[in-house]
Design a protein around this motif. Structure first.
Motif, short mmCIF file in Angstrom:
data_model
loop_
_atom_site.label_atom_id
_atom_site.label_comp_id
_atom_site.label_asym_id
_atom_site.label_seq_id
_atom_site.Cartn_x
_atom_site.Cartn_y
_atom_site.Cartn_z
N LEU A 75 0.84 -1.20 0.00
CA LEU A 75 0.00 0.00 0.00
C LEU A 75 0.87 1.25 0.00
O LEU A 75 0.60 2.21 -0.74
N ALA A 76 1.92 1.25 0.82
CA ALA A 76 2.83 2.40 0.85
C ALA A 76 3.57 2.55 -0.48
O ALA A 76 3.73 3.66 -1.00
N LEU A 77 4.01 1.43 -1.05
CA LEU A 77 4.72 1.46 -2.33
C LEU A 77 3.80 1.97 -3.44
O LEU A 77 4.19 2.81 -4.26
N GLY A 78 2.56 1.49 -3.47
CA GLY A 78 1.60 1.95 -4.46
C GLY A 78 1.34 3.44 -4.34
O GLY A 78 1.22 4.16 -5.34
N GLN A 79 1.26 3.95 -3.10
CA GLN A 79 1.04 5.39 -2.91
C GLN A 79 2.23 6.20 -3.42
O GLN A 79 2.04 7.23 -4.07
N ARG A 80 3.43 5.73 -3.15
CA ARG A 80 4.62 6.45 -3.64
C ARG A 80 4.68 6.42 -5.16
O ARG A 80 5.11 7.38 -5.80
N ARG A 81 4.24 5.33 -5.78
CA ARG A 81 4.21 5.25 -7.24
C ARG A 81 3.19 6.23 -7.81
O ARG A 81 3.47 6.94 -8.79
N ALA A 82 2.02 6.28 -7.21
CA ALA A 82 1.00 7.24 -7.67
C ALA A 82 1.52 8.67 -7.51
O ALA A 82 1.33 9.51 -8.41
N ASN A 83 2.16 8.95 -6.39
CA ASN A 83 2.71 10.29 -6.15
C ASN A 83 3.79 10.64 -7.17
O ASN A 83 3.88 11.78 -7.63
N ALA A 84 4.63 9.68 -7.51
CA ALA A 84 5.69 9.92 -8.50
C ALA A 84 5.10 10.28 -9.86
O ALA A 84 5.56 11.21 -10.53
N ALA A 85 4.06 9.56 -10.27
CA ALA A 85 3.39 9.87 -11.54
C ALA A 85 2.74 11.25 -11.47
O ALA A 85 2.86 12.06 -12.40
N ARG A 86 2.06 11.53 -10.36
CA ARG A 86 1.43 12.85 -10.18
C ARG A 86 2.47 13.96 -10.26
O ARG A 86 2.27 14.97 -10.94
N ASP A 87 3.59 13.78 -9.59
CA ASP A 87 4.61 14.82 -9.57
C ASP A 87 5.13 15.14 -10.97
O ASP A 87 5.38 16.30 -11.30
N LEU A 88 5.28 14.14 -11.82
CA LEU A 88 5.73 14.39 -13.19
C LEU A 88 4.65 15.09 -14.01
O LEU A 88 4.98 15.96 -14.84
N LEU A 89 3.40 14.76 -13.80
CA LEU A 89 2.32 15.47 -14.50
C LEU A 89 2.29 16.94 -14.07
O LEU A 89 2.15 17.84 -14.91
N VAL A 90 2.43 17.19 -12.78
CA VAL A 90 2.44 18.57 -12.27
C VAL A 90 3.64 19.32 -12.83
O VAL A 90 3.53 20.48 -13.25
N ALA A 91 4.79 18.67 -12.90
CA ALA A 91 5.99 19.31 -13.47
C ALA A 91 5.78 19.67 -14.94
O ALA A 91 6.39 20.61 -15.44
N ASP A 92 4.90 18.93 -15.62
CA ASP A 92 4.59 19.21 -17.03
C ASP A 92 3.41 20.16 -17.18
O ASP A 92 2.85 20.29 -18.27
N GLY A 93 3.01 20.83 -16.10
CA GLY A 93 2.02 21.90 -16.20
C GLY A 93 0.59 21.55 -15.85
O GLY A 93 -0.30 22.40 -15.97
N VAL A 94 0.31 20.35 -15.37
CA VAL A 94 -1.04 19.99 -14.97
C VAL A 94 -1.25 20.48 -13.53
O VAL A 94 -0.41 20.24 -12.66
#
Length: 176
Positions: free
Chosen positions: A121-140
């Protein structure tokens, strides 16, 4: 003679139907990165955004995201780093989300079956956060993105082998 011709025609039609079904199943499995295991999707053709798939999808829909852009990125074992081969998927997602500014998404983090429920569960949350962070870095806008972890509770591929585990280590973007 008539029966032989009808039998051949029936067999040909049956094989054509099976082939179409198998092709559809393969395309569905490849949607958004499951096919080939590289996260780039498995459809034929390209979308206007340069992604896999193509096809006639309702603009801004989950079907367009999954079929034409790619809705998932895959991760290495015990990793939360988005690999260089997976970053183009998130870049296409960011471009798509910036095109459809009304769309809000949830990024689901997943893990394979190995490890404890709590660890996954913790690993899945960190993976989701990593994907989110890259989307935010690309302007979302971060306000358009929620994250959730399902850990090992929602495998996309059943099995206790490397191929299944590779498909289950993922972050999936879902339109809300």
């Amino acid at each position: 003679m008539k029966f032989a011709s009808l039998a051949v025609l029936g067999l040909a039609l049956g094989l054509a139907a099976c082939s179409s079904s198998a092709d559809s199943d393969a395309a569905a499995a490849g949607r958004g990165g499951a096919g080939g295991g590289d996260g780039r999707g498995g459809g034929i053709g390209t979308s206007a955004l340069g992604g896999p798939g193509g096809g006639n999808f309702r603009p801004g829909s989950q079907e367009e995201l999954a079929g034409a852009i790619g809705d998932r990125v895959l991760f290495a074992t015990d990793s939360v780093q988005v690999g260089a081969d997976q970053r183009p998927v998130l870049s296409r997602q960011a471009e798509w989300l910036n095109r459809y500014r009304q769309v809000q998404v949830t990024i689901e983090g997943h893990a394979d079956e190995r490890g404890t429920r709590e660890y996954n569960l913790a690993l899945g949350q960190r993976r989701a956060n990593a994907a989110r962070d890259l989307l935010v870095a690309d302007g979302v806008a971060s306000t358009r993105i929620q994250t959730i972890s399902y850990g090992k509770d929602r495998p996309v591929e059943l099995g206790s082998n490397q191929a299944a585990w590779a498909q289950n280590r993922r972050a999936v973007t879902v339109v809300r």
